[in-house]
Enzyme design. Sequence first.
Site, PDB file in Angstrom:
ATOM      1  N   ARG A  35      -5.006  -8.330   2.394  1.00  0.00           N
ATOM      2  CA  ARG A  35      -5.740  -9.529   1.499  1.00  0.00           C
ATOM      3  C   ARG A  35      -4.579  -9.955   1.209  1.00  0.00           C
ATOM      4  O   ARG A  35      -3.612  -9.952   1.229  1.00  0.00           O
ATOM      5  CB  ARG A  35      -6.516  -8.949   1.228  1.00  0.00           C
ATOM      6  CG  ARG A  35      -8.062  -8.810   1.252  1.00  0.00           C
ATOM      7  CD  ARG A  35      -8.588  -8.833   0.157  1.00  0.00           C
ATOM      8  NE  ARG A  35      -8.923  -7.760  -0.862  1.00  0.00           N
ATOM      9  CZ  ARG A  35     -10.038  -6.935  -1.243  1.00  0.00           C
ATOM     10  NH1 ARG A  35     -10.760  -7.909  -1.946  1.00  0.00           N
ATOM     11  NH2 ARG A  35      -9.259  -5.912  -2.617  1.00  0.00           N
TER      12      ARG A  35
ATOM     13  N   ASP B 198      -4.922  -1.935   1.429  1.00  0.00           N
ATOM     14  CA  ASP B 198      -5.367  -3.943   1.084  1.00  0.00           C
ATOM     15  C   ASP B 198      -4.851  -4.861   2.188  1.00  0.00           C
ATOM     16  O   ASP B 198      -3.593  -5.083   1.697  1.00  0.00           O
ATOM     17  CB  ASP B 198      -5.912  -3.728  -0.472  1.00  0.00           C
ATOM     18  CG  ASP B 198      -6.299  -5.335  -0.617  1.00  0.00           C
ATOM     19  OD1 ASP B 198      -6.567  -6.319  -0.138  1.00  0.00           O
ATOM     20  OD2 ASP B 198      -6.531  -5.015  -1.699  1.00  0.00           O
TER      21      ASP B 198
END
Length: 158
Positions: free
Chosen positions: A133, A131
């Site tokens: 992000r 991830d």
Amino acid sequence: MNKDYTLAKDITSDAILPTEQGNFRMRVFVDDKGAEHSILSVGLDNTTKAPLVRIHSECLTGDAFGSLKCDCGPQLRAAMARIQEEGCGAIVYMRQEGRGIGLEAKIRAYALQDLGMDTLDANLALNLPADGREYDFSAHMLKQIGVEKVRLMTNNPL
Ligand SMILES: [Zn+2]
């Protein structure tokens, strides 16, 4: 982690966007890597309570193409409808496709998933973060438009 974006170009555009869910005010922000993120909002100016906010990471396949591999599209539209219903809130739409790995890598990962790998294993096989992000620019955007407190709409317990 807390970068200073004060020198970045901030509000570059601001207009009303009519949608199937209703009218939103749309403002676009450019981060220091040149990515264009946006905020769709309703009724932020005349409220004292913390607005409903969904931070949505771009998913071209789900948001625009109606992919059945994820439920990003329905989640986005449900949040837009909920905010219209409430009369106050915002969608922060972050251009970080495929958990931040980019579209090209996401589709390569889909191909590995078709061979039986799950999302995490496919990303690791491609040497990509599970991830990638980042959300500090989202907080910066909300601050720029005067939102200090939010009620976060999320399906991610973290
Ligand atoms: Zn998706």
